[in-house]
Design an enzyme around this catalytic site. Structure first.
Site, mmCIF file in Angstrom:
data_model
loop_
_atom_site.group_PDB
_atom_site.id
_atom_site.type_symbol
_atom_site.label_atom_id
_atom_site.label_comp_id
_atom_site.label_asym_id
_atom_site.label_seq_id
_atom_site.Cartn_x
_atom_site.Cartn_y
_atom_site.Cartn_z
ATOM 1 N N ALA A 157 0.900 -1.406 -0.439
ATOM 2 C CA ALA A 157 0.291 0.276 0.152
ATOM 3 C C ALA A 157 0.561 1.250 0.142
ATOM 4 C CB ALA A 157 -0.726 -0.188 1.503
ATOM 5 N N TYR A 158 1.578 1.271 0.742
ATOM 6 C CA TYR A 158 3.051 2.073 0.944
ATOM 7 C C TYR A 158 3.438 2.798 -0.706
ATOM 8 C CZ TYR A 158 6.254 5.455 3.095
ATOM 9 O OH TYR A 158 7.004 5.765 3.394
ATOM 10 N N SER A 159 4.360 1.001 -1.437
ATOM 11 C CA SER A 159 4.931 1.923 -1.762
ATOM 12 C C SER A 159 3.266 2.428 -3.274
ATOM 13 C CB SER A 159 5.707 0.120 -2.360
ATOM 14 O OG SER A 159 5.094 -0.158 -3.150
ATOM 15 N N ALA A 160 2.656 2.117 -3.830
ATOM 16 C CA ALA A 160 1.446 2.252 -4.450
ATOM 17 C C ALA A 160 1.477 3.890 -4.249
ATOM 18 C CB ALA A 160 0.161 1.586 -4.518
ATOM 19 N N LYS A 162 3.317 5.896 -2.484
ATOM 20 C CA LYS A 162 4.217 6.980 -2.986
ATOM 21 C C LYS A 162 4.500 7.120 -3.743
ATOM 22 C CE LYS A 162 5.077 8.758 1.470
ATOM 23 N NZ LYS A 162 5.037 9.820 1.788
#
Ligand code: NAD
Length: 304
Positions: A157-160, A162
């Site tokens: 979720a974080y990489s999506a 950011k």
């Protein structure tokens, strides 16, 4: 180094972590501040410290993912200071469970997207509209090394979020470039803050991160602050749509060594300057077999 006298700077997520450090640095550089986060008590403490440095400070609580909060904070900032020259879109959350994507729950996924990406859009839109009317402004989005490619960190979720923020930076940078508003991003590697301390310091993951970072260490908040202030300032007047990585070389490397690679030992007459780094992980047994180098290159081939 930076002069923000007469400038009004809005920082989201200013109650602790990187946002708090940004607030002190902008205050030291003469800026007036609009500080926002969810907790009034913590935020007031940061605001008071900035006032002591000479800044005029508005403290306005709100959740970046709640549209009405964002509108209220921006309106209050403009009412108090007459304008907003700089927006630092810093508020963000991560998820430290390390869950594989195939198990990741929708609720956490949506929450992270709504804070890290949608919240940043709300602030960029509200401040951006005001900056466009003024014909000038600078927005710096705080991205992440994890938004610049895949990793083995269990952060879908974080990489999506950011990664989306990175592309939003380029999109806004392009769309507003000829109307006086610059939009850039700073993408830090790993920095010890409240967000990362439990994993980096408490679990010792900082050493693991260091082994896969070309500079062999995690970053410091001041190193991120310098990049943020540069892009926010008029010194970066011809720069927009850029994502400036502050990551010790991580993004530049195509994977980096976690134990000193054996080929560092092959050319003994031309040793590395300085010598190779101390291994953090133990050397595997099979490593010894390669120490002498490549047969026929580093030592004669065995006689037939
Ligand atoms: P942190 O957890 O220490 O601080 C986060 C800040 O955001 C706090 O002030 C918190 O109150 C605020 N915040 C969180 N959710 C919010 C919400 N819904 N509404 C308003 N405010 C909210 O984290 P940090 O390490 O200081 O991270 C700051 C930014 O830098 C984040 O966007 C993070 O993703 C990014 N970042 C951090 C690192 C790192 O290693 N620390 C690396 C890359 C990127």
């Amino acid at each position: 180094m930076f002069d923000f006298k007469g400038k009004s700077v809005l920082i989201t997520g200013a109650s602790y972590g990187l946002g708090e450090q940004f607030a002190y640095a902008f205050a030291d550089a003469g800026a007036d501040l609009v500080l926002t986060a969810r907790s009034e008590e913590l935020l007031e403490g940061v605001g008071e410290a900035c006032r002591e440095k000479g800044s005029k400070v508005t403290v306005a609580t709100g959740d970046v993912s709640v549209e009405d909060d964002v509108k209220r904070v921006v309106e209050q900032g403009i009412a108090d200071h007459g304008k907003i020259d700089v927006l630092i879109n810093n508020a963000g959350i991560a998820d430290m469970r390390g869950l594989a994507p195939e198990h990741f729950d929708s609720e956490t996924f949506n929450r992270i997207i709504s804070v890290d990406l949608v919240g940043a859009f709300f602030y960029a839109r509200e401040c951006g509209r005001h900056m466009l009317e003024n014909g000038s402004g600078s927005i710096v989005n705080i991205g992440s090394i994890l938004g610049n490619g895949g990793s083995e960190n269990g952060v879908i979720a974080y990489s999506a979020a950011k990664g989306g923020l990175r592309n939003m930076t380029m999109q806004l940078g392009t769309e507003w470039a000829d109307r006086g508003v610059r939009v850039n991003a700073v993408s830090p590697g790993f920095i010890v803050t409240e967000m990362t301390r439990p994993a980096l310091e408490a679990l010792g993951m900082d050493k693991w991160i260091a082994t896969r970072t070309p500079m062999r260490r995690v970053g410091e908040s001041g190193e991120v602050t310098n990049a943020v202030m540069f892009l926010a300032s008029d010194l970066a007047s011809y720069i927009t749509g850029v994502d400036l990585l502050v990551d010790g070389g991580t993004n530049a490397s195509n994977g980096t060594f976690q134990i000193p690679p054996i080929h560092h030992e092959w050319n003994k007459d031309q040793p590395m300057i300085p010598s190779s780094y101390e291994p953090v992980q133990p050397r595997p047994d099979w490593y010894q077999a390669l120490e002498a180098g490549v047969p026929g290159v580093h030592y004669p081939l065995p006689e037939e």
